[in-house]
Every structure is written in C-alpha cells, then in structure tokens.
Write a protein that holds these residues in place. Structure first.
Motif, PDB file in Angstrom:
ATOM      1  N   THR A   1       0.823  -1.214   0.000  1.00 28.36           N
ATOM      2  CA  THR A   1       0.000   0.000   0.000  1.00 28.36           C
ATOM      3  C   THR A   1       0.854   1.260   0.000  1.00 28.36           C
ATOM      4  O   THR A   1       0.325   2.366  -0.015  1.00 28.36           O
ATOM      5  CB  THR A   1      -0.932   0.030   1.227  1.00 28.36           C
ATOM      6  OG1 THR A   1      -0.127  -0.019   2.412  1.00 28.36           O
ATOM      7  CG2 THR A   1      -1.911  -1.125   1.199  1.00 28.36           C
ATOM      8  N   LYS A   2       2.171   1.093   0.013  1.00 30.21           N
ATOM      9  CA  LYS A   2       3.086   2.241   0.055  1.00 30.21           C
ATOM     10  C   LYS A   2       3.426   2.700  -1.360  1.00 30.21           C
ATOM     11  O   LYS A   2       3.907   1.917  -2.187  1.00 30.21           O
ATOM     12  CB  LYS A   2       4.363   1.871   0.800  1.00 30.21           C
ATOM     13  CG  LYS A   2       5.319   3.016   0.944  1.00 30.21           C
ATOM     14  CD  LYS A   2       6.558   2.602   1.710  1.00 30.21           C
ATOM     15  CE  LYS A   2       7.517   3.772   1.786  1.00 30.21           C
ATOM     16  NZ  LYS A   2       8.834   3.351   2.251  1.00 30.21           N
ATOM     17  N   LYS A   3       3.176   3.984  -1.642  1.00 28.26           N
ATOM     18  CA  LYS A   3       3.488   4.551  -2.946  1.00 28.26           C
ATOM     19  C   LYS A   3       4.985   4.868  -3.010  1.00 28.26           C
ATOM     20  O   LYS A   3       5.526   5.509  -2.118  1.00 28.26           O
ATOM     21  CB  LYS A   3       2.673   5.824  -3.167  1.00 28.26           C
ATOM     22  CG  LYS A   3       2.923   6.489  -4.495  1.00 28.26           C
ATOM     23  CD  LYS A   3       2.076   7.738  -4.609  1.00 28.26           C
ATOM     24  CE  LYS A   3       2.438   8.527  -5.832  1.00 28.26           C
ATOM     25  NZ  LYS A   3       1.692   9.787  -5.892  1.00 28.26           N
ATOM     26  N   GLU A   4       5.627   4.400  -4.059  1.00 28.77           N
ATOM     27  CA  GLU A   4       7.055   4.638  -4.271  1.00 28.77           C
ATOM     28  C   GLU A   4       7.232   5.473  -5.532  1.00 28.77           C
ATOM     29  O   GLU A   4       6.449   5.338  -6.485  1.00 28.77           O
ATOM     30  CB  GLU A   4       7.811   3.314  -4.448  1.00 28.77           C
ATOM     31  CG  GLU A   4       7.679   2.357  -3.288  1.00 28.77           C
ATOM     32  CD  GLU A   4       8.562   2.722  -2.106  1.00 28.77           C
ATOM     33  OE1 GLU A   4       9.416   3.629  -2.235  1.00 28.77           O
ATOM     34  OE2 GLU A   4       8.399   2.101  -1.047  1.00 28.77           O
ATOM     35  N   THR A   5       8.255   6.316  -5.567  1.00 28.47           N
ATOM     36  CA  THR A   5       8.578   7.092  -6.758  1.00 28.47           C
ATOM     37  C   THR A   5      10.090   7.108  -6.941  1.00 28.47           C
ATOM     38  O   THR A   5      10.846   7.068  -5.965  1.00 28.47           O
ATOM     39  CB  THR A   5       8.069   8.544  -6.652  1.00 28.47           C
ATOM     40  OG1 THR A   5       8.676   9.167  -5.525  1.00 28.47           O
ATOM     41  CG2 THR A   5       6.566   8.602  -6.508  1.00 28.47           C
ATOM     42  N   GLU A   6      10.512   7.162  -8.192  1.00 28.77           N
ATOM     43  CA  GLU A   6      11.944   7.232  -8.493  1.00 28.77           C
ATOM     44  C   GLU A   6      12.116   7.670  -9.942  1.00 28.77           C
ATOM     45  O   GLU A   6      11.228   7.483 -10.768  1.00 28.77           O
ATOM     46  CB  GLU A   6      12.603   5.866  -8.271  1.00 28.77           C
ATOM     47  CG  GLU A   6      14.103   5.882  -8.354  1.00 28.77           C
ATOM     48  CD  GLU A   6      14.738   6.794  -7.312  1.00 28.77           C
ATOM     49  OE1 GLU A   6      15.370   7.789  -7.705  1.00 28.77           O
ATOM     50  OE2 GLU A   6      14.576   6.514  -6.106  1.00 28.77           O
ATOM     51  N   SER A   7      13.266   8.254 -10.228  1.00 32.01           N
ATOM     52  CA  SER A   7      13.608   8.661 -11.589  1.00 32.01           C
ATOM     53  C   SER A   7      14.723   7.769 -12.114  1.00 32.01           C
ATOM     54  O   SER A   7      15.608   7.368 -11.356  1.00 32.01           O
ATOM     55  CB  SER A   7      14.065  10.119 -11.607  1.00 32.01           C
ATOM     56  OG  SER A   7      13.031  10.954 -11.157  1.00 32.01           O
ATOM     57  N   PHE A   8      14.668   7.485 -13.412  1.00 26.64           N
ATOM     58  CA  PHE A   8      15.651   6.608 -14.038  1.00 26.64           C
ATOM     59  C   PHE A   8      16.059   7.172 -15.392  1.00 26.64           C
ATOM     60  O   PHE A   8      15.252   7.822 -16.074  1.00 26.64           O
ATOM     61  CB  PHE A   8      15.056   5.209 -14.270  1.00 26.64           C
ATOM     62  CG  PHE A   8      14.623   4.523 -13.016  1.00 26.64           C
ATOM     63  CD1 PHE A   8      15.534   3.886 -12.200  1.00 26.64           C
ATOM     64  CD2 PHE A   8      13.291   4.517 -12.649  1.00 26.64           C
ATOM     65  CE1 PHE A   8      15.134   3.243 -11.040  1.00 26.64           C
ATOM     66  CE2 PHE A   8      12.871   3.889 -11.486  1.00 26.64           C
ATOM     67  CZ  PHE A   8      13.799   3.247 -10.683  1.00 26.64           C
ATOM     68  N   PRO A   9      17.292   6.879 -15.818  1.00 32.61           N
ATOM     69  CA  PRO A   9      17.681   7.232 -17.190  1.00 32.61           C
ATOM     70  C   PRO A   9      16.819   6.450 -18.182  1.00 32.61           C
ATOM     71  O   PRO A   9      16.459   5.296 -17.930  1.00 32.61           O
ATOM     72  CB  PRO A   9      19.142   6.796 -17.294  1.00 32.61           C
ATOM     73  CG  PRO A   9      19.599   6.555 -15.899  1.00 32.61           C
ATOM     74  CD  PRO A   9      18.374   6.259 -15.081  1.00 32.61           C
ATOM     75  N   LEU A  10      16.499   7.068 -19.273  1.00 27.48           N
ATOM     76  CA  LEU A  10      15.655   6.433 -20.286  1.00 27.48           C
ATOM     77  C   LEU A  10      16.219   5.087 -20.733  1.00 27.48           C
ATOM     78  O   LEU A  10      15.472   4.140 -20.950  1.00 27.48           O
ATOM     79  CB  LEU A  10      15.513   7.372 -21.489  1.00 27.48           C
ATOM     80  CG  LEU A  10      14.551   6.944 -22.584  1.00 27.48           C
ATOM     81  CD1 LEU A  10      13.128   6.911 -22.047  1.00 27.48           C
ATOM     82  CD2 LEU A  10      14.644   7.878 -23.761  1.00 27.48           C
ATOM     83  N   ASP A  11      17.534   4.977 -20.835  1.00 26.65           N
ATOM     84  CA  ASP A  11      18.146   3.733 -21.295  1.00 26.65           C
ATOM     85  C   ASP A  11      18.034   2.591 -20.286  1.00 26.65           C
ATOM     86  O   ASP A  11      18.340   1.449 -20.619  1.00 26.65           O
ATOM     87  CB  ASP A  11      19.624   3.955 -21.629  1.00 26.65           C
ATOM     88  CG  ASP A  11      19.808   4.845 -22.843  1.00 26.65           C
ATOM     89  OD1 ASP A  11      18.855   4.955 -23.647  1.00 26.65           O
ATOM     90  OD2 ASP A  11      20.891   5.431 -22.988  1.00 26.65           O
ATOM     91  N   ALA A  12      17.592   2.867 -19.057  1.00 27.52           N
ATOM     92  CA  ALA A  12      17.510   1.830 -18.019  1.00 27.52           C
ATOM     93  C   ALA A  12      16.163   1.129 -17.974  1.00 27.52           C
ATOM     94  O   ALA A  12      15.992   0.180 -17.221  1.00 27.52           O
ATOM     95  CB  ALA A  12      17.801   2.444 -16.654  1.00 27.52           C
ATOM     96  N   ILE A  13      15.187   1.573 -18.798  1.00 26.11           N
ATOM     97  CA  ILE A  13      13.847   0.998 -18.722  1.00 26.11           C
ATOM     98  C   ILE A  13      13.420   0.379 -20.049  1.00 26.11           C
ATOM     99  O   ILE A  13      13.952   0.700 -21.107  1.00 26.11           O
ATOM    100  CB  ILE A  13      12.799   2.044 -18.288  1.00 26.11           C
ATOM    101  CG1 ILE A  13      12.711   3.172 -19.309  1.00 26.11           C
ATOM    102  CG2 ILE A  13      13.091   2.562 -16.892  1.00 26.11           C
ATOM    103  CD1 ILE A  13      11.532   4.074 -19.122  1.00 26.11           C
ATOM    104  N   LEU A  14      12.448  -0.516 -19.932  1.00 26.06           N
ATOM    105  CA  LEU A  14      11.824  -1.160 -21.084  1.00 26.06           C
ATOM    106  C   LEU A  14      10.309  -1.092 -20.938  1.00 26.06           C
ATOM    107  O   LEU A  14       9.791  -1.113 -19.817  1.00 26.06           O
ATOM    108  CB  LEU A  14      12.215  -2.638 -21.151  1.00 26.06           C
ATOM    109  CG  LEU A  14      13.663  -2.959 -21.475  1.00 26.06           C
ATOM    110  CD1 LEU A  14      13.915  -4.448 -21.270  1.00 26.06           C
ATOM    111  CD2 LEU A  14      13.974  -2.558 -22.900  1.00 26.06           C
ATOM    112  N   PRO A  15       9.577  -1.029 -22.052  1.00 26.53           N
ATOM    113  CA  PRO A  15       8.107  -1.064 -21.951  1.00 26.53           C
ATOM    114  C   PRO A  15       7.642  -2.462 -21.561  1.00 26.53           C
ATOM    115  O   PRO A  15       8.304  -3.457 -21.843  1.00 26.53           O
ATOM    116  CB  PRO A  15       7.649  -0.711 -23.371  1.00 26.53           C
ATOM    117  CG  PRO A  15       8.783  -1.117 -24.243  1.00 26.53           C
ATOM    118  CD  PRO A  15      10.037  -0.936 -23.428  1.00 26.53           C
TER     119      PRO A  15
END
Length: 75
Positions: free
Chosen positions: A41-55
């Motif tokens: 139930t805990k909302k988490e947020t974070e920023s990542f470089p575009l190259d570190a993620i996949l759809p």
C-alpha cells in the motif's frame, strides 16, 4: 533500430527487472523518466535514465475481468 518513445502513463520496468512502474513525467529533454509504483500500500517514486527501462505489456485486468472480481460469489 529506432529509439523507443515513451509517454506519461506507459507501464515500464527496469532492464534488470523489478516492479512494473507507471511513467508520471519525462524530464531533461527526454533523457530521464519519473516513475511511480506501489509496494503493497506504500506509494514509491523514483527517476531513471531512459536507457535503463523497457516497456511492458499492460497487465491491468480488462473491464470485464474487473467486474467479475468485485461480484459476489454465487450462494
């Protein structure tokens, strides 16, 4: 290969794995994505470089599945 274009609301995951996250904003000239997800139930947020993620595929239940989930079981 053309770069993947992301938009706010897309579901993503780190290339290394982890939770499915929702993009909440894209910053720094489309180089950083800000994401949100829930750990229980805990909302988490974070920023990542575009190259570190996949759809990822949208894994939310369809509206039909959602209605069935909330219906009372037969007696």
């Amino acid at each position: 290969m053309a770069p993947i274009e992301f938009k706010v609301g897309d579901l993503v995951q780190l290339r290394s794995g982890g939770p499915i996250m929702t993009i909440t904003s894209i910053e720094d000239d489309n180089k950083i994505v800000c994401t949100t997800w829930f750990d229980g139930t805990k909302k988490e947020t974070e920023s990542f470089p575009l190259d570190a993620i996949l759809p990822v595929q949208d894994q939310r239940p369809s509206s039909r599945q959602g209605r069935a989930f909330f219906q009372k079981p037969p007696q």
